[in-house]
Write an enzyme that holds these catalytic residues in place. Structure first.
Site, PDB file in Angstrom:
ATOM      1  N   GLU A  90      72.727  34.475 -78.868  1.00  0.00           N
ATOM      2  CA  GLU A  90      72.535  33.592 -80.035  1.00  0.00           C
ATOM      3  C   GLU A  90      72.355  32.133 -79.604  1.00  0.00           C
ATOM      4  OE1 GLU A  90      71.818  34.802 -82.870  1.00  0.00           O
ATOM      5  OE2 GLU A  90      72.475  36.857 -82.469  1.00  0.00           O
ATOM      6  N   HIS A 109      62.645  36.278 -78.882  1.00  0.00           N
ATOM      7  CA  HIS A 109      62.989  37.517 -78.170  1.00  0.00           C
ATOM      8  C   HIS A 109      62.058  37.769 -76.992  1.00  0.00           C
ATOM      9  CE1 HIS A 109      65.378  39.041 -81.835  1.00  0.00           C
ATOM     10  NE2 HIS A 109      66.174  38.502 -80.920  1.00  0.00           N
TER      11      HIS A 109
HETATM   12  N1  TQI Z   1      70.903  39.547 -84.937  1.00  0.00           N
HETATM   13  C1  TQI Z   1      69.529  39.268 -84.760  1.00  0.00           C
HETATM   14  C2  TQI Z   1      69.313  38.590 -83.382  1.00  0.00           C
HETATM   15  O1  TQI Z   1      70.042  37.651 -83.073  1.00  0.00           O
HETATM   16  C3  TQI Z   1      69.012  38.357 -85.839  1.00  0.00           C
HETATM   17  C4  TQI Z   1      67.558  38.115 -85.645  1.00  0.00           C
HETATM   18  C5  TQI Z   1      66.580  38.996 -85.835  1.00  0.00           C
HETATM   19  C6  TQI Z   1      66.941  36.948 -85.162  1.00  0.00           C
HETATM   20  N2  TQI Z   1      65.370  38.449 -85.506  1.00  0.00           N
HETATM   21  C7  TQI Z   1      65.577  37.217 -85.089  1.00  0.00           C
HETATM   22  C8  TQI Z   1      67.426  35.730 -84.790  1.00  0.00           C
HETATM   23  C9  TQI Z   1      64.678  36.260 -84.604  1.00  0.00           C
HETATM   24  C10 TQI Z   1      66.527  34.771 -84.327  1.00  0.00           C
HETATM   25  C11 TQI Z   1      65.164  35.055 -84.227  1.00  0.00           C
HETATM   26  O2  TQI Z   1      68.428  39.012 -82.680  1.00  0.00           O
HETATM   27  S1  TQI Z   1      71.577  40.886 -84.308  1.00  0.00           S
HETATM   28  C12 TQI Z   1      71.502  41.249 -80.375  1.00  0.00           C
HETATM   29  C13 TQI Z   1      70.822  42.101 -79.385  1.00  0.00           C
HETATM   30  C14 TQI Z   1      71.827  40.642 -82.624  1.00  0.00           C
HETATM   31  C15 TQI Z   1      71.222  41.428 -81.703  1.00  0.00           C
HETATM   32  O3  TQI Z   1      72.852  40.951 -84.906  1.00  0.00           O
HETATM   33  O4  TQI Z   1      70.706  41.986 -84.492  1.00  0.00           O
HETATM   34  C16 TQI Z   1      72.375  40.322 -79.962  1.00  0.00           C
HETATM   35  C17 TQI Z   1      72.719  39.702 -82.224  1.00  0.00           C
HETATM   36  F1  TQI Z   1      69.822  41.493 -78.852  1.00  0.00           F
HETATM   37  F2  TQI Z   1      71.585  42.399 -78.392  1.00  0.00           F
HETATM   38  F3  TQI Z   1      70.454  43.201 -79.930  1.00  0.00           F
HETATM   39  C18 TQI Z   1      72.998  39.521 -80.885  1.00  0.00           C
HETATM   40 CL1  TQI Z   1      72.776  40.154 -78.304  1.00  0.00          CL
HETATM   41 ZN    ZN Z   2      67.995  37.789 -81.182  1.00  0.00          ZN
END
Ligand code: TQI
Ligand code: ZN
Ligand code: ZN
Length: 169
Positions: free
Chosen positions: A127, A136
């Site tokens: 985050e 990503h």
């Molecule tokens: N939260 C998503 C993420 O942080 C939220 C999100 C989706 C997002 N698309 C995005 C944020 C684009 C910013 C930009 O990716 S999550 C992971 C991982 C999540 C997922 O809760 O799905 C992690 C939070 F990558 F591991 F799957 C932390 Cl580490």
């Molecule tokens: Zn993310």
């Protein structure tokens, strides 16, 4: 390969220090705060940015809080697993975590008895990448890859994460 947000938003040129604060309603332990400090340090190590905790939630650059379900920003959390946390692109600074996860704060998440255990530092490192301007990555080994399994720990920045952040800062 790493990705940025549309328009390549970043913290302003000349930013040296970013402050962060914890939602005063959460009353987090020093152990939990230490996990966030460790996660910030991983990004500080590979940039010229520094991160400092401040007590002032409303004036901090980055505001960290744990919330359950609907918490007023139109992106409700969903209980165990699913969405774990969300953070926004620069210079928003909002960093919210789902209070209903089985967060592993210290100790080895891979050994947790709970199949739903989620490693707090792994999510925090990911985050913070978003907070600094990374989207990503398509590379599985990157911290910025969009999926992580429960009971996994992934906190070491990959070359790809480092290239991405050094492109921005
Ligand atoms: N939260 C998503 C993420 O942080 C939220 C999100 C989706 C997002 N698309 C995005 C944020 C684009 C910013 C930009 O990716 S999550 C992971 C991982 C999540 C997922 O809760 O799905 C992690 C939070 F990558 F591991 F799957 C932390 Cl580490
Ligand atoms: Zn993310
Ligand atoms: Zn939120």
């Amino acid at each position: 390969h790493f990705a940025l947000f549309p328009g390549n938003p970043r913290w302003p040129e000349g930013t040296e220090e970013l402050t962060y604060a914890f939602n005063p309603g959460n009353d987090l332990s020093d152990t939990v705060k230490g996990v966030f400090a460790a996660a910030f340090a991983r990004w500080a190590e590979v940039t010229s940015l520094t991160f400092r905790e401040t007590a002032s939630y409303f004036s901090a650059d980055i505001r960290i809080g744990f919330f359950s379900g609907d918490h007023g920003d139109g992106e409700p959390f969903d209980g165990s697993l699913g969405t774990l946390a969300h953070a926004f692109s620069p210079t928003n600074g909002r960093f919210h975590l789902d209070a209903d996860e089985d967060w592993v704060v210290s100790g080895d998440v891979t050994q947790s008895a709970l199949s739903t255990a989620v490693d707090l530092e792994s999510v925090a490192v990911h985050e913070i990448g978003h907070l600094l301007g990374l989207g990503h990555s398509s590379l599985e080994e990157a911290v910025m890859f969009p999926t992580i399994s429960s009971r996994r720990k992934k906190v070491v920045l990959a070359h790809d994460d480092i290239e991405g952040i050094q492109f921005l800062y």
